[in-house]
Design a protein around this motif. Structure first.
Motif, PDB file in Angstrom:
ATOM      1  N   ARG A  28     -23.730 -24.706  11.110  1.00  0.00           N
ATOM      2  CA  ARG A  28     -22.536 -24.834  11.940  1.00  0.00           C
ATOM      3  C   ARG A  28     -21.934 -23.494  12.346  1.00  0.00           C
ATOM      4  NH1 ARG A  28     -23.261 -29.953  13.709  1.00  0.00           N
ATOM      5  NH2 ARG A  28     -22.747 -31.276  12.278  1.00  0.00           N
ATOM      6  N   ILE A  30     -18.708 -21.823  13.507  1.00  0.00           N
ATOM      7  CA  ILE A  30     -17.283 -21.851  13.383  1.00  0.00           C
ATOM      8  C   ILE A  30     -16.414 -20.924  14.040  1.00  0.00           C
ATOM      9  CG2 ILE A  30     -15.150 -22.322  12.035  1.00  0.00           C
ATOM     10  CD1 ILE A  30     -17.281 -24.439  11.935  1.00  0.00           C
ATOM     11  N   LYS A  31     -15.815 -21.097  15.245  1.00  0.00           N
ATOM     12  CA  LYS A  31     -15.194 -19.908  16.190  1.00  0.00           C
ATOM     13  C   LYS A  31     -14.031 -20.092  16.393  1.00  0.00           C
ATOM     14  CE  LYS A  31     -19.456 -18.134  16.868  1.00  0.00           C
ATOM     15  NZ  LYS A  31     -19.635 -16.970  15.583  1.00  0.00           N
ATOM     16  N   ALA A  34     -10.786 -22.762  15.406  1.00  0.00           N
ATOM     17  CA  ALA A  34     -11.201 -23.354  14.195  1.00  0.00           C
ATOM     18  C   ALA A  34     -11.587 -22.605  13.094  1.00  0.00           C
ATOM     19  CB  ALA A  34     -12.611 -24.145  14.553  1.00  0.00           C
ATOM     20  N   GLN A  37      -7.964 -21.516  11.788  1.00  0.00           N
ATOM     21  CA  GLN A  37      -7.678 -22.589  10.924  1.00  0.00           C
ATOM     22  C   GLN A  37      -8.232 -22.541   9.652  1.00  0.00           C
ATOM     23  OE1 GLN A  37      -7.969 -25.920  13.723  1.00  0.00           O
ATOM     24  NE2 GLN A  37      -6.337 -26.946  12.425  1.00  0.00           N
ATOM     25  N   ARG A 255     -16.149 -31.020   4.691  1.00  0.00           N
ATOM     26  CA  ARG A 255     -15.672 -31.860   5.735  1.00  0.00           C
ATOM     27  C   ARG A 255     -16.614 -32.871   6.247  1.00  0.00           C
ATOM     28  NH1 ARG A 255     -16.508 -31.996  11.341  1.00  0.00           N
ATOM     29  NH2 ARG A 255     -14.795 -32.650  12.689  1.00  0.00           N
ATOM     30  N   GLU A 256     -17.811 -32.392   5.973  1.00  0.00           N
ATOM     31  CA  GLU A 256     -18.998 -33.448   6.420  1.00  0.00           C
ATOM     32  C   GLU A 256     -19.702 -34.334   5.230  1.00  0.00           C
ATOM     33  OE1 GLU A 256     -21.904 -32.334   9.372  1.00  0.00           O
ATOM     34  OE2 GLU A 256     -20.782 -30.704  10.135  1.00  0.00           O
ATOM     35  N   GLY A 259     -14.964 -35.567   3.843  1.00  0.00           N
ATOM     36  CA  GLY A 259     -14.129 -35.883   4.790  1.00  0.00           C
ATOM     37  C   GLY A 259     -12.654 -34.946   4.737  1.00  0.00           C
ATOM     38  N   GLN A 260     -11.922 -35.334   5.739  1.00  0.00           N
ATOM     39  CA  GLN A 260     -10.684 -34.538   5.896  1.00  0.00           C
ATOM     40  C   GLN A 260      -9.683 -34.582   4.723  1.00  0.00           C
ATOM     41  OE1 GLN A 260      -9.939 -32.785   8.530  1.00  0.00           O
ATOM     42  NE2 GLN A 260     -11.598 -33.108   9.915  1.00  0.00           N
ATOM     43  N   LEU A 263     -10.007 -31.626   2.560  1.00  0.00           N
ATOM     44  CA  LEU A 263      -9.484 -30.261   2.940  1.00  0.00           C
ATOM     45  C   LEU A 263      -8.088 -29.854   2.727  1.00  0.00           C
ATOM     46  CD1 LEU A 263     -11.660 -30.602   6.525  1.00  0.00           C
ATOM     47  CD2 LEU A 263     -12.116 -29.015   4.245  1.00  0.00           C
TER      48      LEU A 263
ATOM     49  N   LEU C  17     -14.442 -39.057   8.003  1.00  0.00           N
ATOM     50  CA  LEU C  17     -15.428 -38.181   8.510  1.00  0.00           C
ATOM     51  C   LEU C  17     -15.503 -38.226  10.119  1.00  0.00           C
ATOM     52  CD1 LEU C  17     -18.104 -39.595   6.307  1.00  0.00           C
ATOM     53  CD2 LEU C  17     -17.349 -37.201   6.037  1.00  0.00           C
ATOM     54  N   GLY C  18     -15.813 -36.989  10.649  1.00  0.00           N
ATOM     55  CA  GLY C  18     -15.783 -37.099  12.219  1.00  0.00           C
ATOM     56  C   GLY C  18     -14.478 -37.198  12.786  1.00  0.00           C
ATOM     57  N   GLY C  19     -14.485 -37.723  13.965  1.00  0.00           N
ATOM     58  CA  GLY C  19     -13.213 -37.929  14.539  1.00  0.00           C
ATOM     59  C   GLY C  19     -12.362 -36.366  14.674  1.00  0.00           C
ATOM     60  N   ASP C  21      -8.940 -35.810  13.873  1.00  0.00           N
ATOM     61  CA  ASP C  21      -7.839 -35.526  13.157  1.00  0.00           C
ATOM     62  C   ASP C  21      -8.422 -34.416  12.278  1.00  0.00           C
ATOM     63  OD1 ASP C  21      -9.608 -37.264  11.940  1.00  0.00           O
ATOM     64  OD2 ASP C  21      -7.995 -38.137  10.663  1.00  0.00           O
ATOM     65  N   GLY C  22      -7.331 -33.603  11.914  1.00  0.00           N
ATOM     66  CA  GLY C  22      -7.584 -32.624  10.871  1.00  0.00           C
ATOM     67  C   GLY C  22      -8.277 -31.562  11.506  1.00  0.00           C
ATOM     68  N   TRP C  23      -9.301 -30.770  10.504  1.00  0.00           N
ATOM     69  CA  TRP C  23      -9.688 -29.578  10.905  1.00  0.00           C
ATOM     70  C   TRP C  23     -11.257 -29.978  11.724  1.00  0.00           C
ATOM     71  CZ3 TRP C  23     -14.057 -26.852   8.207  1.00  0.00           C
ATOM     72  CH2 TRP C  23     -14.534 -25.614   9.003  1.00  0.00           C
ATOM     73  N   GLY C  24     -11.332 -29.504  12.858  1.00  0.00           N
ATOM     74  CA  GLY C  24     -12.658 -29.890  13.655  1.00  0.00           C
ATOM     75  C   GLY C  24     -13.262 -28.427  14.003  1.00  0.00           C
ATOM     76  N   TYR C  25     -14.355 -28.605  14.882  1.00  0.00           N
ATOM     77  CA  TYR C  25     -14.869 -27.316  15.152  1.00  0.00           C
ATOM     78  C   TYR C  25     -14.572 -27.233  16.594  1.00  0.00           C
ATOM     79  CZ  TYR C  25     -17.746 -28.802  11.203  1.00  0.00           C
ATOM     80  OH  TYR C  25     -18.250 -29.210   9.817  1.00  0.00           O
ATOM     81  N   ALA C  26     -14.258 -26.052  16.889  1.00  0.00           N
ATOM     82  CA  ALA C  26     -14.038 -25.597  18.333  1.00  0.00           C
ATOM     83  C   ALA C  26     -15.518 -25.353  19.019  1.00  0.00           C
ATOM     84  CB  ALA C  26     -13.640 -24.196  18.345  1.00  0.00           C
ATOM     85  N   PRO C  27     -15.570 -25.675  20.207  1.00  0.00           N
ATOM     86  CA  PRO C  27     -16.883 -25.384  21.156  1.00  0.00           C
ATOM     87  C   PRO C  27     -17.327 -24.060  20.773  1.00  0.00           C
ATOM     88  CG  PRO C  27     -15.107 -25.995  22.446  1.00  0.00           C
ATOM     89  CD  PRO C  27     -14.376 -25.864  21.123  1.00  0.00           C
ATOM     90  N   THR C 337     -20.729 -37.947  11.432  1.00  0.00           N
ATOM     91  CA  THR C 337     -20.572 -36.445  11.269  1.00  0.00           C
ATOM     92  C   THR C 337     -21.450 -35.958  12.392  1.00  0.00           C
ATOM     93  OG1 THR C 337     -22.391 -35.912   9.565  1.00  0.00           O
ATOM     94  CG2 THR C 337     -20.242 -36.361   8.703  1.00  0.00           C
ATOM     95  N   ASN C 347     -22.891 -26.180  17.552  1.00  0.00           N
ATOM     96  CA  ASN C 347     -22.814 -27.357  16.440  1.00  0.00           C
ATOM     97  C   ASN C 347     -23.299 -28.924  17.053  1.00  0.00           C
ATOM     98  OD1 ASN C 347     -21.352 -25.744  14.738  1.00  0.00           O
ATOM     99  ND2 ASN C 347     -19.747 -25.780  15.989  1.00  0.00           N
TER     100      ASN C 347
END
Lengths: 299, 294, 501
Positions: A28, A30-31, A34, A37, A255-256, A259-260, A263, C17-19, C21-27, C337, C347
């Protein structure tokens, strides 16, 4: 008072499969936002730690000051989750971080080897809690566990949990001594069933410590425990996580896998001494675009 | 027609007992379900025996027998298959005189007949020895770049349809022995000008501990039997021993139905058609992966 | 504290999981500025890029954006003639005369340049075919280079490959490859062929010609003599011209069983050599004693790798009943996920479906599955508006008689069934005309090897799935193909005995 009457049924673990999963998680990327954060989140999850024979009141006060103010130039940073010290220094730490919201964690139970009579371990736990420890990081009796005495190991954890009273219990498995991922999974399951609020990889005194495969297996154990019982157990990798990049990989894995909800400093901690400054370096670099020196940041 | 019978050299005052040549299916000796017959002819064109003229239904039944026997035969140990092939050689050796007579009746010169029988026996011994060796020579452990134990082994294709060659005994054994040595079962179509060694070879097989159904021998006409066999979706491979390209071509087209593997052997002289590749050409390669870890 | 089941009245535990909300990955898009793509690509014949006779072309597009990338020459029969003639000349005059050691060194050079230009090739592959950059970068391109490297070393060792019979090359090989692993399939075809001393005419797939044409550039850059490798682009008709060309000695095809059968029929009686790598509908069997999390990962890797555009995909999940609920629930969580989207985003787990036609086909099966009574499940992952996309999909409660169980969908669609005993699982796994691959998940070694030995398929993955290596033979039983690629068996496909038996 045995709390582990039911045998712990842990699924088998295929180590190569775990490593492949980890490799995939590590791919993954992370940039940008993201990443920033994630760096902030990482800081908020750190148990800033000093666990040396040479620790003194002065050293602990230094550590606490750093916990209170990570980087003077960046006042908007979150504070770390806790400082982690030996029982004898809990009082010093407690006074130093008073009112800040930073917890004081204490290792106990004859850390790091755990080779002391149970009565002494329990006394040590009670003393640490009396001195103000919010969290207790115990070590399991690896010898007894590896010898197959799961009942003893489970009962010991339950006893310590009782001695903790309101303090949160983190159970250190010392995964580097357990030999296989199967054993790590069994120990995780046993600890969670016996009263652990957190499970923790390592003392930091043994290598390997918090490797990604080990942490993944523990996260999966936490997930399965949650799905079975609805109870959220925390996770604390400790030892060997010294770079922001490592920490972000952990967050991806959390996270994977969990889940959230996990975190969150209430459910995830990094036990580390030098991680914070690398994270700070990265944060300043993200903001300024200029690569930083370690000497730009206080010890 | 008793005068032309191969075993007819008996005392003039005794009427010889003639053999009824039947087919060999599933370890039994039935006649063709069709009730039809053809004549086996001597070199001068005179009939020497009646043989079954098998139908597509006989082909179907033979495939059923071969399929039923396949898993069990493949499941035998290689050592056991080797012993059984060797046993066939022993039985054939013991019946050498009979086969020499049969070959001679079909037109083979007597000294050549003796050589052919010996060669056929030796061929069986040769393949008997390969059963527990070809896997060692041709399988592999593959050094893959990940933490996996990876190996490729040979497995029998399954049921092999064999169009038997004109060469009545050496060709027949040269085609069948490697097929069964590797754990396949066979449906053998005997359509050449000398079918009697093949029908009698069924008797040899039957007395050699070869489980019923491993080799099934049908006599009759290529144009009736080959197409249904080649098209049959429960046949995994074809071994076409024919120098006629049209025969191979039409069978190959039928074989497309289920993508049978097809090996063509156009040889007329089978003296040197002997190698482990005759076994491996009727094998599948299976590659298996398993992690190495703790 | 002891275990307690969640108290009545509260919601069942659920992982977030996924979705969004919360911390996600930027492009995290892969940078493409270093990749040069031309507007127009010619055929690669006799070491030169040339237009098709008559100048016909077709367009290749990016399936993630539906935008045209380039015009590509459309080879006619006459162009194929030219290519085969060039290959024949190169075979007779140059390649078969060359010392095997030198031949090998050319192939090594190709491997090296592939590695040097790896990132460019990965990006091109993802642009042209829609596969995630993570896979093209980490799987397709490195494996393609590894294939050339592996077979390069065989060039001067052929005498040791097949004991007792020697080896010589076949001549000119006509090769047709599919769109799912464009460069990797080109490597699988070209590497063993030329290392063994043959010359080739290769036809890449219509929707994914670009990396093969870049490979042509690399082959030229490596100094390989003109005509040894020729690449003719086009659609089915061009492919038919290649495999049916009378001066081709060997045909190698990877594609559908349907087309494979047509080719096999055309070759009947010709005496030509051929290898066919065709379709599959592999079973992935999960036993109750499996390492569940690794099995779930293997299921995901088995069906969602490369959007499920994989002939050996584990497209049938067979789970032992006693663990079915747990496995399916974990599988659904894991699927949440998975990120569907821009193939060039580092990603992305599931990229674009290769073409509109393939998406239509997959969507047709989605309708069929539902109509047949299987219970569909799709994740909630957002997908872009433009381009061809399919969320990862399960068909639960599928039955052996359902078409989604029997037929190859070639998309991210997994049919899920349960079984009770080992024998039943094996029987269900084998109940198909295909036999390319299979997966077995059990922590019990004896059981795993029993099952792998009883599944009638050419590649068996025990406690792993979708692993490939140049040293490991790959290919199908039954209607999944004839012959093997990779390893020693793959070399066999490009040689004949030096001495007659």
């Amino acid at each position: 008072m045995s709390t582990t009457a039911a045998p712990v049924e842990s699924p088998p673990i295929d180590a190569v499969g775990v490593e492949e999963r980890v490799a995939r998680l590590c791919s993954r990327s992370i940039k940008k936002e993201a990443k920033l954060q994630a760096l902030h989140l990482t800081l908020s999850m750190i148990d800033l730690t000093t666990l040396e024979g040479a620790d003194s009141e002065g050293k602990v006060r230094q550590l606490c000051a750093k916990a209170l103010q990570l980087h003077a130039a960046l006042p908007d940073l979150p504070h770390v989750a806790a400082v982690c010290v030996y029982p004898a220094l809990v009082g010093v730490a407690k006074r130093a971080v008073e009112g800040s919201g930073i917890h004081v964690a204490s290792v106990a139970t004859s850390f790091p080897a755990g080779q002391a009579p149970l009565e002494i371990k329990l006394l040590e736990v009670r003393k640490a809690v009396e001195a103000g420890a919010d969290e207790v990081d115990m070590v399991i009796s690896r010898g007894r566990f590896l010898a197959g005495d799961l009942a003893y190991t489970g009962d010991e954890i339950a006893s310590v949990k009782e001695a903790c009273a309101d303090a949160h219990l983190k159970v250190i498995l010392e995964t580097g001594e357990l030999g296989t991922l199967d054993a790590i999974r069994r120990a995780s399951d046993l600890a969670m069933r016996s009263g652990a609020d957190f499970i923790k990889t390592s003392t930091g005194k043994i290598k390997p410590a918090a490797t990604m495969p080990v942490v993944l297996v523990m996260l999966e154990a936490i997930r399965d425990h949650y799905l079975r019982t609805g109870e959220k157990i925390g996770m604390k990798p400790a030892g060997g996580i010294s770079t922001a990049k490592d920490a972000i990989r952990h967050l991806v894995m959390v996270r994977e896998t969990l889940g959230q909800d996990w975190l969150d400093p209430d459910l995830y901690r990094f036990g580390a001494s030098s991680l914070a400054n690398d994270v700070l370096r990265q944060i300043v670099k993200q903001r300024s675009g200029i690569y930083q020196s370690f000497d730009d940041f206080s010890l | 027609m008793s005068e032309q019978r191969p075993a007819g050299a008996a005392a003039a005052d005794r009427l010889p007992v003639l053999k009824t040549h039947k087919v060999y299916v599933g370890g039994r000796f039935p006649r063709s379900e069709s009730g039809r017959f053809d004549r086996a002819l001597g070199p001068d064109g005179t009939p020497i025996a009646n043989i079954c003229r098998c139908s597509r239904k006989d082909v179907r039944d033979a495939v059923t027998a071969a399929r039923a026997a396949q898993a069990g035969w493949a499941g035998r140990t290689a050592y056991n298959r080797g012993q059984i092939l060797y046993r066939i050689a022993e039985m054939l050796e013991g019946r050498s005189a009979q086969f020499e007579t049969l070959l001679a009746a079909g037109g083979t010169a007597p000294d050549e007949a003796a050589i052919e029988v010996q060669a056929a026996v030796d061929r069986l011994v040769h393949y008997a020895g390969w059963t527990d060796k070809f896997q060692q020579v041709f399988s592999s452990v593959n050094p893959v770049a990940t933490s996996h134990f990876n190996f490729s082994i040979l497995e029998p294709m399954g049921v092999i349809g064999v169009l038997a060659p004109e060469s009545p005994l050496l060709g027949l054994t040269s085609a069948v022995a490697p097929a069964i040595a590797g754990g396949n079962t066979t449906v053998v179509l005997v359509t050449g000008s000398q079918p009697l060694p093949a029908t009698t070879f069924g008797e040899v097989l039957n007395s050699s501990d070869v489980p019923g159904g491993v080799v099934n021998v049908l006599t009759g006409r290529s144009d009736e039997m080959l197409a249904p066999l080649a098209a049959h979706r429960d046949v995994d491979g074809l071994l076409l021993c024919s120098p006629d390209p049209d025969v191979a071509r039409s069978a190959e087209i039928e074989a497309v139905h289920n993508l049978k593997r097809v090996a063509v052997r156009p040889h007329e002289d089978w003296t040197d058609v002997q190698s482990p590749y005759e076994i491996t050409d009727l094998q599948e390669v299976k590659t298996t992966w398993h992690p190495i870890g703790s | 504290m002891t275990d307690s089941t969640p108290s009545a009245g509260t919601a069942a535990p659920k992982l977030r999981l996924g979705g969004d909300d919360g911390w996600g990955y930027a492009p995290a898009p892969e940078s493409t500025d270093h990749v040069e793509l031309r507007d127009r690509y010619g055929l690669f014949i006799d070491g030169e890029f040339v237009d098709a006779k008559g100048g016909r072309t077709f367009e290749t597009a990016n399936p993630a954006t539906e935008e045209k990338i380039a015009d590509v020459a459309l080879a006619s029969d006459a162009d194929v003639d030219r290519a085969v003639a060039a290959a024949r000349r190169a075979y007779e005059d140059v390649w078969s005369q060359l010392a095997p050691r030198e031949r090998g060194k050319y192939v090594y050079r190709i491997a090296r340049v592939l590695q040097e230009r790896g990132r460019e090739l990965a990006i091109t592959e993802s642009l042209d075919g829609g596969k995630p950059i993570r896979e093209s970068r980490d799987v397709d391109i490195p494996l393609a280079a590894a294939h050339f490297f592996y077979y390069a070393g065989w060039a001067d060792k052929l005498d040791y490959a097949f004991p007792g019979r020697g080896a010589r090359s076949l001549g000119v090989a006509g090769q047709v490859i599919p769109w799912n692993f464009p460069l990797l399939m080109a490597a699988w075809k070209i590497a063993p062929a030329i290392a063994a001393g043959n010359t080739v005419v290769l036809k890449p797939a219509e929707t994914t010609p670009l990396t093969a044409l870049k490979l042509a550039e690399i082959i030229r850059e490596a100094g390989v003599p003109p005509g040894v490798v020729n690449i003719v682009t086009g659609a089915g008709e061009t492919g038919a011209a290649v495999v049916q060309h009378p001066d081709v000695d060997k045909v190698a095809f990877t594609g559908s069983t349907e087309v494979g059968k047509l080719i096999r029929r055309a070759l009947a009686g010709s005496g030509k050599h051929y290898t066919l790598e065709l379709g599959g509908k592999a079973a992935n069997l999960v036993f109750e004693d499996a390492a569940v999390d690794q099995a779930v990962e293997g299921i995901v890797n088995g069906i969602f790798f490369n959007q499920g555009h994989v002939c050996c995909a584990g497209s049938r999940l067979l789970v032992q009943e006693s663990v079915a609920d747990e496995v399916i629930s974990k599988l659904k969580d894991r699927m949440e996920t998975l990120i569907v989207g821009d193939p060039l985003d580092k990603n992305t787990d599931i990229g674009a479906i290769n073409s509109r036609a393939q998406l239509d086909r997959i969507e047709e099966y989605l309708e069929i599955g539902e109509a047949e009574g299987a219970e569909p499940f799709q994740t909630s992952c957002p997908v872009p508006e433009r381009g061809y996309w399919c969320r990862p999909t399960l068909f639960l409660q599928a039955s052996q008689s359902h078409r989604v169980v029997q037929e190859e969908i070639f998309g991210p669609v997994l049919a899920v069934q349960t079984f009770r005993t080992v024998d039943e699982g094996i029987a269900m796994a084998n109940n198909t005309p295909y036999g390319l691959s299979g997966g077995v998940w059990s922590d019990k070694g004896a059981k795993a090897f029993r099952v792998t030995s009883r599944i009638r398929a050419g590649v068996l993955w025990a406690n792993t799935y979708n692993k490939f290596d140049p040293t490991a033979p790959f290919g199908g039983y039954k209607e999944s193909g004839i012959g093997r690629e990779g390893g020693l068996a793959g070399l066999h496909a490009y040689l004949q005995p030096e001495r007659a038996a």
